[in-house]
Write a protein that holds these residues in place. Structure first.
Motif, PDB file in Angstrom:
ATOM      1  N   HIS A  16       0.835  -1.193   0.000  1.00 28.53           N
ATOM      2  CA  HIS A  16       0.000   0.000   0.000  1.00 28.53           C
ATOM      3  C   HIS A  16       0.878   1.254   0.000  1.00 28.53           C
ATOM      4  O   HIS A  16       1.583   1.532   0.973  1.00 28.53           O
ATOM      5  N   THR A  17       0.813   2.023  -1.068  1.00 25.13           N
ATOM      6  CA  THR A  17       1.652   3.210  -1.225  1.00 25.13           C
ATOM      7  C   THR A  17       1.447   4.214  -0.102  1.00 25.13           C
ATOM      8  O   THR A  17       2.419   4.746   0.447  1.00 25.13           O
ATOM      9  N   ILE A  18       0.206   4.467   0.257  1.00 25.99           N
ATOM     10  CA  ILE A  18      -0.086   5.466   1.288  1.00 25.99           C
ATOM     11  C   ILE A  18       0.497   5.037   2.629  1.00 25.99           C
ATOM     12  O   ILE A  18       1.049   5.865   3.365  1.00 25.99           O
ATOM     13  N   LEU A  19       0.423   3.756   2.948  1.00 22.12           N
ATOM     14  CA  LEU A  19       1.003   3.262   4.195  1.00 22.12           C
ATOM     15  C   LEU A  19       2.525   3.424   4.187  1.00 22.12           C
ATOM     16  O   LEU A  19       3.112   3.887   5.173  1.00 22.12           O
ATOM     17  N   ARG A  20       3.165   3.080   3.069  1.00 25.70           N
ATOM     18  CA  ARG A  20       4.619   3.248   2.970  1.00 25.70           C
ATOM     19  C   ARG A  20       5.009   4.713   3.164  1.00 25.70           C
ATOM     20  O   ARG A  20       5.937   5.018   3.910  1.00 25.70           O
ATOM     21  N   GLU A  21       4.296   5.608   2.520  1.00 26.51           N
ATOM     22  CA  GLU A  21       4.608   7.031   2.629  1.00 26.51           C
ATOM     23  C   GLU A  21       4.410   7.546   4.056  1.00 26.51           C
ATOM     24  O   GLU A  21       5.222   8.313   4.567  1.00 26.51           O
ATOM     25  N   GLY A  22       3.332   7.125   4.681  1.00 23.87           N
ATOM     26  CA  GLY A  22       3.068   7.545   6.061  1.00 23.87           C
ATOM     27  C   GLY A  22       4.126   7.026   7.023  1.00 23.87           C
ATOM     28  O   GLY A  22       4.595   7.758   7.899  1.00 23.87           O
ATOM     29  N   LEU A  23       4.507   5.762   6.855  1.00 22.91           N
ATOM     30  CA  LEU A  23       5.552   5.203   7.707  1.00 22.91           C
ATOM     31  C   LEU A  23       6.883   5.905   7.490  1.00 22.91           C
ATOM     32  O   LEU A  23       7.629   6.136   8.446  1.00 22.91           O
ATOM     33  N   GLY A  37      15.016   2.819   2.426  1.00 23.67           N
ATOM     34  CA  GLY A  37      14.383   2.419   1.187  1.00 23.67           C
ATOM     35  C   GLY A  37      12.976   1.909   1.411  1.00 23.67           C
ATOM     36  O   GLY A  37      12.570   1.628   2.540  1.00 23.67           O
ATOM     37  N   THR A  38      12.236   1.811   0.315  1.00 18.35           N
ATOM     38  CA  THR A  38      10.884   1.263   0.358  1.00 18.35           C
ATOM     39  C   THR A  38      10.704   0.290  -0.802  1.00 18.35           C
ATOM     40  O   THR A  38      11.337   0.435  -1.846  1.00 18.35           O
ATOM     41  N   ALA A  39       9.841  -0.685  -0.590  1.00 25.49           N
ATOM     42  CA  ALA A  39       9.533  -1.665  -1.626  1.00 25.49           C
ATOM     43  C   ALA A  39       8.063  -2.047  -1.506  1.00 25.49           C
ATOM     44  O   ALA A  39       7.492  -2.005  -0.419  1.00 25.49           O
ATOM     45  N   LYS A  40       7.477  -2.433  -2.643  1.00 22.82           N
ATOM     46  CA  LYS A  40       6.054  -2.781  -2.620  1.00 22.82           C
ATOM     47  C   LYS A  40       5.793  -4.268  -2.405  1.00 22.82           C
ATOM     48  O   LYS A  40       4.655  -4.665  -2.209  1.00 22.82           O
TER      49      LYS A  40
END
Length: 54
Positions: A16-23, A37-40
């Motif tokens: 979930h993009t929004i969750l990654r951005e918020g975290l 970093g982030t990954a989907k």
């Protein structure tokens, strides 16, 4: 930040993009922590780990 304080690096993996951005915002605003970093998905996460630790 204190000069000798260790920075804990975090890799966020979630579909979930929004969750990654918020975290990312939450973790980056916490002293002593940083998102490296982030990954989907897990596949992308492991690829990112290999690239950053090699």
């Amino acid at each position: 930040m204190i000069q000798n304080e260790k920075i804990h690096k975090v890799l966020i993996v979630d579909d979930h993009t929004i969750l990654r951005e918020g975290l990312c915002q939450l973790i980056n605003s916490t002293p002593g922590m940083s998102v490296c970093g982030t990954a989907k998905n897990a596949h992308e996460g492991f690829e990112l780990i290999e690239k950053t630790t090699a």
